[in-house]
Design an enzyme around this catalytic site. Sequence first.
Site, PDB file in Angstrom:
ATOM      1  N   GLU A 487       0.823  -1.198   0.000  1.00  9.74           N
ATOM      2  CA  GLU A 487       0.000   0.000   0.000  1.00  9.74           C
ATOM      3  C   GLU A 487       0.869   1.266   0.000  1.00  9.74           C
ATOM      4  O   GLU A 487       0.580   2.239  -0.707  1.00  9.74           O
ATOM      5  CB  GLU A 487      -0.958  -0.036   1.212  1.00  9.74           C
ATOM      6  CG  GLU A 487      -1.804   1.194   1.428  1.00  9.74           C
ATOM      7  CD  GLU A 487      -2.701   1.564   0.253  1.00  9.74           C
ATOM      8  OE1 GLU A 487      -2.849   0.764  -0.688  1.00  9.74           O
ATOM      9  OE2 GLU A 487      -3.228   2.689   0.265  1.00  9.74           O
ATOM     10  N   LYS A 491       0.799   4.094  -2.903  1.00 11.25           N
ATOM     11  CA  LYS A 491       0.571   5.525  -2.654  1.00 11.25           C
ATOM     12  C   LYS A 491       1.636   6.358  -3.362  1.00 11.25           C
ATOM     13  O   LYS A 491       1.333   7.356  -4.000  1.00 11.25           O
ATOM     14  CB  LYS A 491       0.597   5.853  -1.157  1.00 11.25           C
ATOM     15  CG  LYS A 491      -0.602   5.476  -0.335  1.00 11.25           C
ATOM     16  CD  LYS A 491      -1.850   6.286  -0.563  1.00 11.25           C
ATOM     17  CE  LYS A 491      -2.689   5.710  -1.651  1.00 11.25           C
ATOM     18  NZ  LYS A 491      -3.548   4.604  -1.403  1.00 11.25           N
TER      19      LYS A 491
HETATM   20  O1  M6R Z   1     -13.590   2.249  -4.693  1.00  7.82           O
HETATM   21  P1  M6R Z   1     -12.710   1.030  -4.621  1.00  7.82           P
HETATM   22  O2  M6R Z   1     -12.120   0.834  -3.263  1.00  7.82           O
HETATM   23  O3  M6R Z   1     -13.366  -0.198  -5.125  1.00  7.82           O
HETATM   24  O4  M6R Z   1     -11.504   1.369  -5.590  1.00  7.82           O
HETATM   25  C1  M6R Z   1     -10.502   0.419  -5.838  1.00  7.82           C
HETATM   26  C2  M6R Z   1      -9.277   1.065  -6.437  1.00  7.82           C
HETATM   27  O5  M6R Z   1      -9.573   1.647  -7.665  1.00  7.82           O
HETATM   28  C3  M6R Z   1      -8.685   2.136  -5.505  1.00  7.82           C
HETATM   29  O6  M6R Z   1      -8.383   1.599  -4.260  1.00  7.82           O
HETATM   30  C4  M6R Z   1      -7.430   2.754  -6.100  1.00  7.82           C
HETATM   31  O7  M6R Z   1      -6.400   1.822  -6.096  1.00  7.82           O
HETATM   32  C5  M6R Z   1      -7.072   4.019  -5.332  1.00  7.82           C
HETATM   33  N1  M6R Z   1      -6.683   5.037  -6.230  1.00  7.82           N
HETATM   34  C6  M6R Z   1      -6.015   3.800  -4.323  1.00  7.82           C
HETATM   35  O8  M6R Z   1      -5.458   4.949  -3.783  1.00  7.82           O
END
Ligand code: M6R
Length: 614
Positions: A487, A491
């Site tokens: 993670e 980021k």
């Molecule tokens: O809304 P969701 O949690 O389903 O989205 C999943 C990913 O698209 C989201 O976690 C993405 O990786 C973010 N930009 C992370 O910072």
Amino acid sequence: MCGIVGCIGHEALVRFLIEGLEKLEYRGYDSSGIAFHNGEEVKIYKAQGKLINLKNLLNGCLSENSNLKAGIGHIRWATHGVPNETNAHPHISFENKVAIVHNGIIENYKELKKELIEKGYKFSSQTDTEVIAHLIEDSLKNTDSYSAAMRHALKKLQGAYALGVIFKENPETLFAARKSAPLIIGVGENSNFIASDVPAILEYTKKVIYLDDNEIAQIQGSSYKIMDLEGNILEKQVEIIPWEPVAISKMGYKHFMMKEIHEQPDVIRQTLFDKLRCFSEPLHLPEVKLTHDTLEKLDRIQIIACGTSLHAAMVGKYLIEEFIGIPVDIEASSEYIYKRTVISKNSLIIGVSQSGETADTLTAIRQAKSKGSHVLVITNRPDSTMAREADSLLPVNAGFEVSVAATKSYTAQLMAFYLFAIYLAEIKNSLPQEEIEEYKKELLQLPQKVEMILSNKEEINECAIKFHNTRNFIYIARGINYPVALEGALKLKEISYINATGYPAGELKHGPIAMLDDTIPVLSVLVPGKVYEKVLSNSEESKARNASMIAVTSADDENLESIFDYIIKIPKTHEIFSPILTTIPLQLLAYYIAEYLGKDIDQPRNLAKSVTVE
Ligand code: M6R
């Protein structure tokens, strides 16, 4: 992906469209456009790039003008065709009769385009969307009814769409339609609205109707009709949004991301509120609709998610296996949906999603549900499609998250997993009561410990100053902190575009160590516990290859100074809860590095917050 707004009957129509798009900018930001009916014709304005370019183009049009009729707007995250002005929405039909905005992907657009070209239609963009405008215009040739033309055209579409449509010859009506992409109707006083998401309309009305798949709305200033694709009128519930507009302001922070990082202590408190009432009482999770009997028999869990939510799921797997001792499989939703769905009688599916709208995860949970699984959804948006389709819901209460990089919603997802794992352990009697009480006490300590990290950011800032020009970064950890390394690296990648990779620390020597030299910093997450000594050894191995070393640790270990160039200290906690604390410095490090590089932190290039295409 892509944001849609629409309005009818409001005297500040253009202002609503622009301000609405501003609130939806997290959905995409490579081009934008609006169309409105001025009583005589449909006017269209489009601009490549950020919304500010459209605003500059419209300078002077933003004042109130009660002569304007229906209007639609769009902010784009390109799927078909480069992000330029031609491909920006709204798209207009061949004879300028129909203007539309679209979110989603029309899978059979090539076939439809071929048919339309054979009929003499000319295309000006590279988008899949343009076929919809021509199709509706073509359908209008056989009927006087606009809704019949809409229904006829929509039946030909395969794929996903949320649509806003206005007609040159019907200025008093706005149409909306939905299939596998979110769309809401805002019900106002003598004016009505459509939007991809709630923030766009919050300042105008709190009354909303959630359109479901294959529904069409025919909307006028003071009335609306919702029908299915056969034209049957449907009764839909008007719901009241419980949020205040202030929830989506930066509150004095330079970026939403920094504000959201600082909200995490309160998010943790909020998650525990009313669930953890007393150490000796079982946790209270009324949203979990599985009976105790079913939970006792539970012998397997599958968790599906994407991106940051997938990293939270990995921590969840560790916790559940550790506390309950049943196997937990985790899978990226985009992989899950193209495999045979193997489900056993006593298994549970957990979908994790901040937005509750991610297309891959939505498809995956629908697939699992169709095989008879009970689906529990962990989401930050109790109003989302996933939440509405779930059998059980574990809301995470992080509040509206605007920055594309997820921070507080991730911490809230972790908290949801801690609560759920302890809840299961209590039902299945898999841990001694004293241990459970210890864990509950520690959970309550976490907000203050996160506050301590947030009030002492100097060391993290120094690392950012030192390393912001590096092109590669490696994060290592083991056990429950391995997902934290992933993670942290995600980021950094997302907001600084630095090539950052997370590895299980023990894997370095199986290949990646070949890359190491004095140009690559290695960040180790190491907290006292099961794997501390091992991560320390792996860090020494990296140091021996001249890598610059950073530690995120709670250990009081004199040896650390001989290995690490930078030591970012966090408060002590039980190893099992450490991901809540180790995550915070990594969020801040990514933020500061991106800030020193001058990147667009809240809206990183190529990304969108809500990924509603597969
Ligand atoms: O809304 P969701 O949690 O389903 O989205 C999943 C990913 O698209 C989201 O976690 C993405 O990786 C973010 N930009 C992370 O910072």
